[in-house]
Design an enzyme around this catalytic site. Structure first.
Site, PDB file in Angstrom:
ATOM      1  N   LYS A 128       0.851  -1.192   0.000  1.00 54.63           N
ATOM      2  CA  LYS A 128       0.000   0.000   0.000  1.00 54.63           C
ATOM      3  C   LYS A 128       0.892   1.249   0.000  1.00 54.63           C
ATOM      4  O   LYS A 128       1.936   1.263   0.662  1.00 54.63           O
ATOM      5  CB  LYS A 128      -0.873  -0.047   1.253  1.00 54.63           C
ATOM      6  CG  LYS A 128      -1.934   1.023   1.369  1.00 54.63           C
ATOM      7  CD  LYS A 128      -2.772   0.761   2.637  1.00 54.63           C
ATOM      8  CE  LYS A 128      -3.865   1.788   2.831  1.00 54.63           C
ATOM      9  NZ  LYS A 128      -4.697   1.498   4.020  1.00 54.63           N
ATOM     10  N   SER A 160      -9.564   1.551   3.150  1.00 50.14           N
ATOM     11  CA  SER A 160      -8.722   2.331   2.261  1.00 50.14           C
ATOM     12  C   SER A 160      -7.693   1.497   1.492  1.00 50.14           C
ATOM     13  O   SER A 160      -7.160   1.976   0.488  1.00 50.14           O
ATOM     14  CB  SER A 160      -7.992   3.403   3.071  1.00 50.14           C
ATOM     15  OG  SER A 160      -7.134   2.804   4.023  1.00 50.14           O
ATOM     16  N   SER A 183      -9.501  -0.962   7.283  1.00 52.11           N
ATOM     17  CA  SER A 183      -9.020  -0.740   5.922  1.00 52.11           C
ATOM     18  C   SER A 183      -8.376  -1.934   5.228  1.00 52.11           C
ATOM     19  O   SER A 183      -8.114  -1.864   4.026  1.00 52.11           O
ATOM     20  CB  SER A 183      -8.039   0.430   5.896  1.00 52.11           C
ATOM     21  OG  SER A 183      -8.758   1.628   5.851  1.00 52.11           O
TER      22      SER A 183
END
Ligand code: GLN
Length: 469
Positions: A72, A147, A171
């Protein structure tokens, strides 16, 4: 897509090379990335790196050696652009790597690229990325969740064997549930946060997105453990999680707290959780009654605490060293304009909310009360975990929603995390694994366990995974 353990076995037998694995990944990316947009950066030297590690492959290479993964883009990577999906970090080349990335490096893992997210990990759909949303590979008209949406998409679409994500309030688990892969949030302190761009430091934790539960066990084993560079990382032994799973889950006790099946949970999601409960019982787990009466306050507590910490953490971004630096004579005005232009609307909302709940006159009413709720939730979980080893719940109230469905109403967007946030507030470990799809869309089954009990969490998850298949 094959699991990383299958790929490792093929590499070990010499049936495939790391370069061939990278080629396979790049072909898959070539075919669908244009539509799905899971990456913000793809490394152009991944193939050369694969050839290099292949040449240096030791006899006792571990299970991650030579296998491509993604991280990420709020996890810093030395010399590789890291943006946290924000304009304010445009052009930032980190001079160091996160501890989790360093540990994977040391295992010979191959970083393929950096994945999309909601700006600074604030969001539940990737619609708040400054670089455009990712799309759900199961149904591209729907969001992948967030996210860590890009990481979930990359794994679910077969672009890489596994990915790192991050959690503050769901997330990793929520996008895993929406895309149909496995998302693991370790206990607070299990994995070093060094090099994870801070959102809310008392909640943040790096997690994994994988094809199955066994792969989550392997990756967690590699990244977990004390790190002197993160004083909140815990000095607890890291078991061989794969071996734990092989012990089975017979005799473990579980509960299905009714508060997690209440109003707002879609009937198809609820039915799948009830079916999973029956399956766990059939696997020899013992079902017990548990209640978590304060569950509905978790979201309130989170939005008192997370934005407060975010407003403090994000104060450091001033646009002076990288990102859009406003040309102003006056220094304060330069900061103001740089931040005004560098941050997107959701991040600004969080900063405003955070400074508001911390301000004199509101501190007691909002921030302090949120902390008290957090203490209450922790105590409630501690009591529940004296009765059961794991809790079974839905990961999310609904399946993946359509683009734009929640962008006009922040509260509706925040609801997507109502069932994942409690685990973050209490520092628990939790996992989402795919159940039977509803109307063609993935449904996430969530298991939670007490802090540092990833061993029982993964044993139960392994049993459930076998049963739902
Ligand atoms: N969606 C939640 C939020 O917007 C959680 C985000 C996260 O876990 N990073 O704050």
């Amino acid at each position: 897509m094959e699991t990383l353990r299958e790929a490792a076995a093929r590499l070990q037998r010499g049936e495939v090379t790391s370069a061939a694995l990278v080629d396979g990944a790049l072909d898959a990316i070539e075919a669908r990335e244009g539509e799905l947009h899971s990456f913000l950066t793809l490394l152009d030297d991944a193939r050369a790196a694969a050839e290099d590690v292949q040449k240096r492959r030791p006899k006792d290479a571990g299970p991650l050696y030579g296998i491509p993964y993604a991280a990420k883009d709020n996890i810093v990577t030395r010399g590789v652009r890291t943006t946290a999906a924000s304009r304010i970090l445009e052009g930032y080349l980190p001079p160091y790597s996160a501890t989790a990335v360093e540990r994977l490096d040391a295992e010979g893992a191959l970083l393929l690229g950096k994945t999309n997210l909601d700006e600074f990990a604030m969001g539940s759909s990737t619609e708040w990325s400054a670089y455009g949303p990712s799309r759900n590979p199961v149904d591209p008209s729907r969001v992948p969740g967030g996210s860590s949406g890009g990481s979930a998409v990359a794994v679910a679409a077969g672009f890489c064997h596994y990915a790192l994500g991050s959690e503050t309030g769901g997330s990793v688990r929520q996008p895993a549930a929406f895309c149909g892969c496995v998302g693991l949030k370790p206990s607070y302190g299990r994995v070093s946060r060094y090099g994870l761009i801070a959102f809310a430091s008392s909640l943040d934790q790096i997690g994994t997105l994988t094809q199955d539960v066994g792969d989550a066990a392997v990756v967690l084993g590699a990244i977990a453990g004390r790190d002197p560079r993160d004083q909140t990382s815990l000095d607890a032994p890291v078991p061989d999680y794969l071996q734990e799973i092989s012990r089975g889950a017979k005799g473990l006790r579980f509960g299905v707290p009714p508060e997690y099946l209440a109003e707002g949970v879609a009937p198809a999601v609820r039915d799948e959780v009830l079916r999973a409960a029956d399956l766990l019982q059939a696997q020899g787990l013992e079902r017990r009654e548990v209640r978590l009466p304060h569950t509905s306050y978790a979201l309130d507590a989170y939005y008192g605490i997370a934005p407060a910490e975010a407003s403090s953490n994000l104060a450091r971004f001033d646009g002076m060293r990288y990102g859009p630096r406003a040309q102003e004579e006056d220094l304060i005005e330069a900061y103001r304009r740089s931040r005004g232009e560098g941050f997107g609307p959701e991040v600004k909302r969080r900063i405003l909310l955070g400074t508001f709940v911390l301000s004199a006159g509101y501190y007691d009413t909002y921030y302090l009360r949120a902390q008290k709720l957090r203490t209450l939730l922790r105590a409630e979980f501690a009591a529940a975990f004296s009765e059961v080893d794991v809790l079974l719940t839905p990961t999310t109230p609904t399946t993946a929603f359509a683009f734009g469905a929640n962008t006009a109403d922040p509260l509706a967007m925040y609801m997507a995390d109502a069932l994942t946030i409690p685990a973050n507030l209490a520092g628990l470990c939790a996992i989402s694994l795919p159940g039977r799809p509803a109307d063609g869309l993935p449904v996430g089954l969530q298991l939670m366990a007490a802090p540092l009990r990833e061993d029982v969490l993964l044993r139960a998850a392994g049993a459930l995974e076998e049963a739902v298949r």
